[in-house]
Each structure stands twice: as C-alpha cells, then as structure tokens.
Design a protein around this motif. Structure first.
Motif, PDB file in Angstrom:
ATOM      1  N   LYS A 113     -25.359  20.237  42.981  1.00 34.72           N
ATOM      2  CA  LYS A 113     -26.107  20.917  44.045  1.00 34.72           C
ATOM      3  C   LYS A 113     -26.402  22.378  43.723  1.00 34.72           C
ATOM      4  O   LYS A 113     -27.337  22.966  44.263  1.00 34.72           O
ATOM      5  CB  LYS A 113     -25.366  20.796  45.371  1.00 34.72           C
ATOM      6  CG  LYS A 113     -23.979  21.407  45.381  1.00 34.72           C
ATOM      7  CD  LYS A 113     -23.264  21.180  46.711  1.00 34.72           C
ATOM      8  CE  LYS A 113     -21.902  21.846  46.723  1.00 34.72           C
ATOM      9  NZ  LYS A 113     -21.194  21.664  48.015  1.00 34.72           N
ATOM     10  N   TYR A 167     -25.485  25.571  40.336  1.00 32.27           N
ATOM     11  CA  TYR A 167     -24.748  25.901  39.129  1.00 32.27           C
ATOM     12  C   TYR A 167     -23.362  26.437  39.507  1.00 32.27           C
ATOM     13  O   TYR A 167     -23.203  27.154  40.491  1.00 32.27           O
ATOM     14  CB  TYR A 167     -25.487  26.961  38.318  1.00 32.27           C
ATOM     15  CG  TYR A 167     -26.772  26.479  37.677  1.00 32.27           C
ATOM     16  CD1 TYR A 167     -26.764  25.458  36.732  1.00 32.27           C
ATOM     17  CD2 TYR A 167     -27.997  27.058  38.007  1.00 32.27           C
ATOM     18  CE1 TYR A 167     -27.937  25.028  36.136  1.00 32.27           C
ATOM     19  CE2 TYR A 167     -29.175  26.638  37.406  1.00 32.27           C
ATOM     20  CZ  TYR A 167     -29.143  25.610  36.474  1.00 32.27           C
ATOM     21  OH  TYR A 167     -30.296  25.190  35.881  1.00 32.27           O
ATOM     22  N   ARG A 194     -29.315  27.005  31.096  1.00 28.97           N
ATOM     23  CA  ARG A 194     -30.516  27.039  31.943  1.00 28.97           C
ATOM     24  C   ARG A 194     -31.738  27.612  31.228  1.00 28.97           C
ATOM     25  O   ARG A 194     -32.870  27.278  31.566  1.00 28.97           O
ATOM     26  CB  ARG A 194     -30.239  27.797  33.241  1.00 28.97           C
ATOM     27  CG  ARG A 194     -30.101  29.281  33.135  1.00 28.97           C
ATOM     28  CD  ARG A 194     -29.862  29.899  34.512  1.00 28.97           C
ATOM     29  NE  ARG A 194     -28.469  29.845  34.879  1.00 28.97           N
ATOM     30  CZ  ARG A 194     -27.986  30.212  36.067  1.00 28.97           C
ATOM     31  NH1 ARG A 194     -28.810  30.635  37.005  1.00 28.97           N
ATOM     32  NH2 ARG A 194     -26.697  30.158  36.321  1.00 28.97           N
ATOM     33  N   PRO A 252     -33.683  24.055  31.862  1.00 29.48           N
ATOM     34  CA  PRO A 252     -33.687  24.422  33.277  1.00 29.48           C
ATOM     35  C   PRO A 252     -33.711  23.174  34.168  1.00 29.48           C
ATOM     36  O   PRO A 252     -34.350  22.170  33.837  1.00 29.48           O
ATOM     37  CB  PRO A 252     -34.968  25.242  33.428  1.00 29.48           C
ATOM     38  CG  PRO A 252     -35.843  24.804  32.301  1.00 29.48           C
ATOM     39  CD  PRO A 252     -34.932  24.451  31.175  1.00 29.48           C
ATOM     40  N   LEU A 253     -32.991  23.240  35.275  1.00 31.11           N
ATOM     41  CA  LEU A 253     -32.924  22.129  36.211  1.00 31.11           C
ATOM     42  C   LEU A 253     -33.641  22.486  37.501  1.00 31.11           C
ATOM     43  O   LEU A 253     -33.672  23.649  37.909  1.00 31.11           O
ATOM     44  CB  LEU A 253     -31.466  21.798  36.557  1.00 31.11           C
ATOM     45  CG  LEU A 253     -30.554  21.294  35.446  1.00 31.11           C
ATOM     46  CD1 LEU A 253     -29.161  21.055  36.019  1.00 31.11           C
ATOM     47  CD2 LEU A 253     -31.092  20.011  34.826  1.00 31.11           C
ATOM     48  N   THR A 254     -34.172  21.474  38.148  1.00 29.34           N
ATOM     49  CA  THR A 254     -34.594  21.604  39.541  1.00 29.34           C
ATOM     50  C   THR A 254     -33.461  21.031  40.380  1.00 29.34           C
ATOM     51  O   THR A 254     -33.189  19.831  40.342  1.00 29.34           O
ATOM     52  CB  THR A 254     -35.898  20.825  39.801  1.00 29.34           C
ATOM     53  OG1 THR A 254     -36.920  21.357  38.965  1.00 29.34           O
ATOM     54  CG2 THR A 254     -36.316  20.961  41.251  1.00 29.34           C
ATOM     55  N   LEU A 255     -32.744  21.890  41.065  1.00 30.45           N
ATOM     56  CA  LEU A 255     -31.562  21.465  41.821  1.00 30.45           C
ATOM     57  C   LEU A 255     -31.944  21.016  43.228  1.00 30.45           C
ATOM     58  O   LEU A 255     -32.876  21.570  43.817  1.00 30.45           O
ATOM     59  CB  LEU A 255     -30.551  22.612  41.875  1.00 30.45           C
ATOM     60  CG  LEU A 255     -30.017  23.065  40.509  1.00 30.45           C
ATOM     61  CD1 LEU A 255     -29.208  24.344  40.648  1.00 30.45           C
ATOM     62  CD2 LEU A 255     -29.170  21.976  39.874  1.00 30.45           C
ATOM     63  N   ALA A 304     -29.692  18.077  41.114  1.00 28.60           N
ATOM     64  CA  ALA A 304     -30.053  17.271  39.950  1.00 28.60           C
ATOM     65  C   ALA A 304     -28.902  16.342  39.579  1.00 28.60           C
ATOM     66  O   ALA A 304     -27.728  16.639  39.846  1.00 28.60           O
ATOM     67  CB  ALA A 304     -30.386  18.175  38.772  1.00 28.60           C
TER      68      ALA A 304
END
Length: 301
Positions: free
Chosen positions: A7, A9, A52, A56-59, A61
C-alpha cells in the motif's frame, strides 16, 4: 482474488492481504492459478523504495516475480499451453491467487519436479544464466570467479559457465568452503580470507552476484581489461582498475526456463528451498528472507 498488496513504500507492515480484481486474459496471454510464489531480494528492495528510480510502482501494487501453478485459461492465438498444464514463469504481480502473463514467459514444469518448488526457479536461474550467456559470454579456457556461488543466482551462473567449458572458481565465505566444494567448481576460495584470495590465479572475469566486500576482494586478481559482470550494480572502483563492467536486469525467457527446469529435474542444477509460508504470511516471509540464509523462501496458496 486474494493478493498481497503493497500500500505504500516502507517496512513489511505495508504489505496487506486484500481482495483484488482478477486479471483478464488478452490475446497471447496465459492465466495461471498460482500454487506458489517465491521471494527475491528485489521484492523487499522494491517494497522499501530502493528501486523506485528503476522500477517505479503505481501504488497500491502487487509484488512478486516468480510463480508456479496450473493453467486455467489461454488467450487467443496461444499455442503450446492448455488448461491444466503445470507451469512456471517470470512475471509481475506474483503474490496473488491468479496471474496473467504473455505465453512466451511460461515454461512447463517437468513431471518429476514438485509444482510448488518450481516457483523458486524463474528469476534466479534466468538471472544467473543470462549473466553468463548473454552479458559476459566467457569462452572455453577462460578463468571466471563467481561471487556468492552458493546462492541461487550464483549456482545458476556457475552451472552456465561450466557448460561453456570455463574454468570456474566458486567465491564464498570461509564458513561455506566445505559446502561449496559440492558445487563442482574447479576451485573454491574464501573471499573473506585475504590469504586465500591471494592464492587465486589471474582471472579473466568475475561474475558478481552479491556485491560489496566480496567483489572488492578480488578486483585486483582480474587481468587488466578483464570483465566484471554484476547483477547487483557496478562494483566500486572496478573501472578505475582498468576493468570492463557490465550490469543488467534479467528478462523473461520461457524457452530457456524450460531447459533450466529440466536441468533441475535431472539433478544437474540445484536450487535449495529454505522455508515455505502461506501467502497470507507474506510479511513474515519477507522478514525471514531479508535476514538471509540458505535456500529460497516460498509463499504457498
């Protein structure tokens, strides 16, 4: 479906079990009911935010790169896979009950290999083998040292190097030397023992799977113009010593993964399993894996 979701980092408390929409199958895709997923260092590095800049993540994830399981649906145009096939693959969003990925990332699991154990193979075997075969490309007669040779990536790199007729040294800690002798390398060296390192012959290359002090200890043993290939980033000072450096991230390859699965099934390559956890216990599993130790950590549905 249930999935382990990051949810935000941070530490393991940011991993939560949630209900998520099931992924849909498109043309060329294969949908798999996940039997097991494995935990890799990249998972907790991504979780902490270390990666990141590169990933990079779209949270929120779903983490997880390795899975094994059973095919439950194939998309239009897929050949070679059908419902009920036992498969493994290097994917995204593996900490879940189902995963969808292109057909070319999947490999069938040999009948003699336990399906859950196959989840340990994709990322580490492909990383080690691609480091040797695609990045470093040593030739017969070269002398190559593998750092972290008892680790899963190191084992795969050593396996690939031996297949090319390379003289291989297994680099490990002093307490691991006896265990490392079972790997079939031409020599074993304790990287934390300067006297032992001093006995090394001149190296054509180093395949680095651990970084840090381990690779730093052997850079002076590499011939000028020699090669350092790394899966953990550029070793400090390597280029200053006149060495070539290659770094890379592995990529899915279902065809090569199928071959590696057969090698594991035949006992030619061994990737030890350390401990298994239920998928719901992903927090504990990552915490355990992050401490280090022998064998892959699996999450089992």
């Amino acid at each position: 479906m249930k999935a382990v979701v990051l949810k935000a980092y941070g530490d393991v408390d940011n991993l939560v079990v949630s209900e998520m929409p099931e992924p849909k199958v498109g043309p060329g895709d294969v949908k798999v009911r996940v039997t097991a997923a494995s935990i890799n260092p990249v998972d907790w590095k991504i979780r902490r935010g270390d990666m990141r800049e590169y990933m990079p993540l779209t949270l929120p994830a779903i983490l997880g790169r390795d899975v094994s399981g059973e095919v439950i649906e194939v998309g239009q145009g897929v050949e070679g896979f059908k419902r009920g096939d036992r498969v493994m693959g290097l994917v995204s969003a593996g900490y879940a009950q189902t995963v969808v990925a292109p057909s070319d990332v999947w490999a069938k699991v040999p009948d003699s290999l336990e399906l859950k154990d196959a989840a340990a193979l994709p990322l580490v075997t492909l990383t080690g083998v691609q480091l040797i075969e695609e990045q470093m490309k040593p030739v017969q007669g070269d002398t190559v040292l593998i750092t972290g040779a008892l680790g899963a990536v190191g084992r795969a790199a050593l396996f690939a190097a031996k297949a090319r007729g390379v003289k291989v040294w297994a680099g490990v800690r002093a307490r691991q030397v006896e265990e490392a002798r079972k790997l079939g390398a031409d020599g074993v060296v304790a990287l934390d023992d300067p006297k032992d390192v001093a006995k090394l012959p001149t190296l054509d290359a180093v395949a680095d799977t651990v970084g840090g002090e381990a690779v730093a200890a052997v850079l002076d043993k590499v011939k000028r113009g020699g090669l350092v290939g790394s899966v953990v980033g550029e070793p400090k000072g390597a280029k200053d010593k006149g060495l070539q450096v290659v770094t890379f991230f592995s990529h899915p390859d279902g065809r090569r993964l199928a071959q590696l699965g057969e090698s594991v099934a035949k006992g030619e390559l061994r990737i030890p399993i350390g401990k298994t956890f239920p998928m719901d216990a992903a927090k504990d599993a990552q915490k355990h894996a992050e401490k280090g130790g022998a064998g892959k950590v699996l999450l089992v549905n």
